[in-house]
Design a protein around this motif. Sequence first.
Motif, short mmCIF file in Angstrom:
data_model
loop_
_atom_site.label_atom_id
_atom_site.label_comp_id
_atom_site.label_asym_id
_atom_site.label_seq_id
_atom_site.Cartn_x
_atom_site.Cartn_y
_atom_site.Cartn_z
N THR A 223 8.26 8.02 6.75
CA THR A 223 8.00 7.58 5.38
C THR A 223 7.30 6.22 5.34
O THR A 223 6.74 5.84 4.30
CB THR A 223 9.31 7.48 4.58
OG1 THR A 223 10.26 6.74 5.34
CG2 THR A 223 9.86 8.86 4.28
N VAL A 224 7.32 5.51 6.45
CA VAL A 224 6.61 4.22 6.54
C VAL A 224 5.84 4.18 7.85
O VAL A 224 6.40 4.45 8.91
CB VAL A 224 7.59 3.03 6.48
CG1 VAL A 224 6.82 1.71 6.55
CG2 VAL A 224 8.44 3.08 5.22
N GLU A 225 4.54 3.87 7.77
CA GLU A 225 3.69 3.75 8.96
C GLU A 225 2.94 2.43 8.88
O GLU A 225 2.11 2.22 7.99
CB GLU A 225 2.68 4.90 9.02
CG GLU A 225 3.29 6.28 9.21
CD GLU A 225 3.60 6.61 10.66
OE1 GLU A 225 3.55 5.69 11.50
OE2 GLU A 225 3.90 7.78 10.95
N ASP A 226 3.24 1.52 9.81
CA ASP A 226 2.58 0.21 9.83
C ASP A 226 2.65 -0.45 8.46
O ASP A 226 1.67 -1.00 7.96
CB ASP A 226 1.13 0.34 10.30
CG ASP A 226 0.53 -1.00 10.73
OD1 ASP A 226 1.33 -1.94 10.99
OD2 ASP A 226 -0.70 -1.12 10.78
N HIS A 227 3.81 -0.35 7.83
CA HIS A 227 4.14 -0.95 6.52
C HIS A 227 3.49 -0.23 5.33
O HIS A 227 3.68 -0.65 4.19
CB HIS A 227 3.80 -2.44 6.48
CG HIS A 227 4.48 -3.23 7.55
ND1 HIS A 227 5.84 -3.48 7.54
CD2 HIS A 227 4.00 -3.79 8.70
CE1 HIS A 227 6.17 -4.18 8.62
NE2 HIS A 227 5.08 -4.38 9.33
N VAL A 228 2.75 0.84 5.58
CA VAL A 228 2.23 1.66 4.49
C VAL A 228 3.34 2.61 4.05
O VAL A 228 3.94 3.31 4.86
CB VAL A 228 0.99 2.48 4.92
CG1 VAL A 228 0.54 3.40 3.78
CG2 VAL A 228 -0.14 1.56 5.34
N LEU A 229 3.64 2.62 2.74
CA LEU A 229 4.73 3.43 2.19
C LEU A 229 4.19 4.81 1.85
O LEU A 229 3.39 4.97 0.93
CB LEU A 229 5.29 2.74 0.94
CG LEU A 229 5.80 1.31 1.16
CD1 LEU A 229 5.84 0.55 -0.16
CD2 LEU A 229 7.16 1.33 1.83
N MET A 230 4.61 5.81 2.60
CA MET A 230 4.10 7.16 2.41
C MET A 230 4.82 7.88 1.28
O MET A 230 6.03 7.73 1.11
CB MET A 230 4.23 7.96 3.71
CG MET A 230 3.46 7.38 4.88
SD MET A 230 1.68 7.33 4.55
CE MET A 230 1.10 6.46 6.01
N CYS A 231 4.07 8.67 0.53
CA CYS A 231 4.64 9.36 -0.63
C CYS A 231 3.99 10.73 -0.78
O CYS A 231 2.85 10.95 -0.35
CB CYS A 231 4.39 8.51 -1.88
SG CYS A 231 5.40 8.97 -3.29
N VAL B 249 0.85 -1.19 0.00
CA VAL B 249 0.00 0.00 0.00
C VAL B 249 0.89 1.24 0.00
O VAL B 249 1.83 1.35 0.79
CB VAL B 249 -0.94 0.04 1.22
CG1 VAL B 249 -1.67 1.38 1.31
CG2 VAL B 249 -1.96 -1.10 1.14
N ILE B 250 0.57 2.16 -0.90
CA ILE B 250 1.22 3.47 -0.95
C ILE B 250 0.23 4.50 -0.43
O ILE B 250 -0.91 4.59 -0.92
CB ILE B 250 1.65 3.82 -2.38
CG1 ILE B 250 2.74 2.86 -2.86
CG2 ILE B 250 2.15 5.27 -2.47
CD1 ILE B 250 3.14 3.04 -4.32
N GLY B 251 0.64 5.26 0.56
CA GLY B 251 -0.21 6.33 1.11
C GLY B 251 0.18 7.66 0.51
O GLY B 251 1.22 8.22 0.84
N SER B 252 -0.65 8.16 -0.39
CA SER B 252 -0.38 9.47 -1.02
C SER B 252 -1.62 10.34 -0.89
O SER B 252 -2.09 10.94 -1.85
CB SER B 252 0.01 9.29 -2.49
OG SER B 252 -1.01 8.61 -3.20
#
Length: 374
Positions: A264-272, A145-148
């Motif tokens: 940049t990473v929260e609970d394995h979600v890759l933030m962008c 999952v990418i969080g954007s």
Amino acid sequence: MKKPIKIAIIGGGLAGLTAALHLCKAGFYIQLFEKESYPRHKVCGEYISNEILPYWHSLGIDPFKWGAIAISNFEFTTTTGQPIQTQLPLGGFGISRYTLDFNLAAEVKKAGAKLVRAQVESVFFKEDSFELQVLSGAVYHADFVIGSFGKRSNLDISLSRNFIKTKTPWLGVKAHYLAPVTEDTVSLHNFKGGYCGISKVENDKVNVCYLTHLDAFKASGNLEGFQRNVLEQNPRLKSFFASAAPVFDKPLSISQISFQSKNTVEDHVLMCGDSAGLIHPLCGNGMAMAITGAQILATCIQELVISDWSRSQLEHTYTTRWNKEFNSRLKTGRILQGLLQNETATHYSLQAMRKFPFLMKQIIKSTHGKPASF
């Protein structure tokens, strides 16, 4: 790739759309979740540095085909309207988010991504995969999952991100106008409590976007009063608004803008994009940072497959590369923000830049990246 890796991207702004396009073209299965429809306006400076053009060209994107305006010069004025001008080292272009996001979304759809118009309410990581639940109750699954999802979201709360717990005093306001401005120039005008950016976008429109401290805004009570009593104390802004005709029925605004550090990473979600970190808008490089961040992340995900990385290797590598690319820019942005909030410091800084013009270019270079070759 034998079995396409399924990636869910939450948020269809610049970072999410760019990452989706890159990863689709690389053979990944992409689901992009966006709660709003295209096209739409957003509070944004709508200026992008040319540093991202080689990368976008590699993805088949040319913003000038969509009406982007070439910009090569920069002007700054103090609260008293004193100007200083310089040529931008790399140059850039102006284009509205209304046009840009709409066309990028069309390219993403053409590349094969599944666009899901839905608001993601929760993300759960279990047994090395993700479960996403949207507002309607529907459930989706993904390998990554990418969080954007932008500057501030309900997902920041559900993920218990540290920055979301602190209220911030910053308000952003944006509108389009018809007005006589120098087409190849992006300008930044200081006023008491904030700063205002002005630049041309497509279809002969002028984008005006300003950031202000809530304390400065509250005294005026509304946007009209704030423009009259605060913005127009800068003679250059007063002159602009005197000849400008608004295009919007009313300006757009967004509050609680946070410039705090984010993981940049929260609970394995890759933030962008802005979900990973936000540079002060006065640096004029937030849009380019979102696009470059998407490039870094998408490239890391490709390397995951090629080099058979573990999830932890991916997360560590992405964080390391993101910090290496952006930490120095963010630090410079915080310093500049502090200077512009101090009239005396701004005055002496301007005098120094007038005496030594190369200083302005050095400041611009320190908040921008270098174009990558493809």
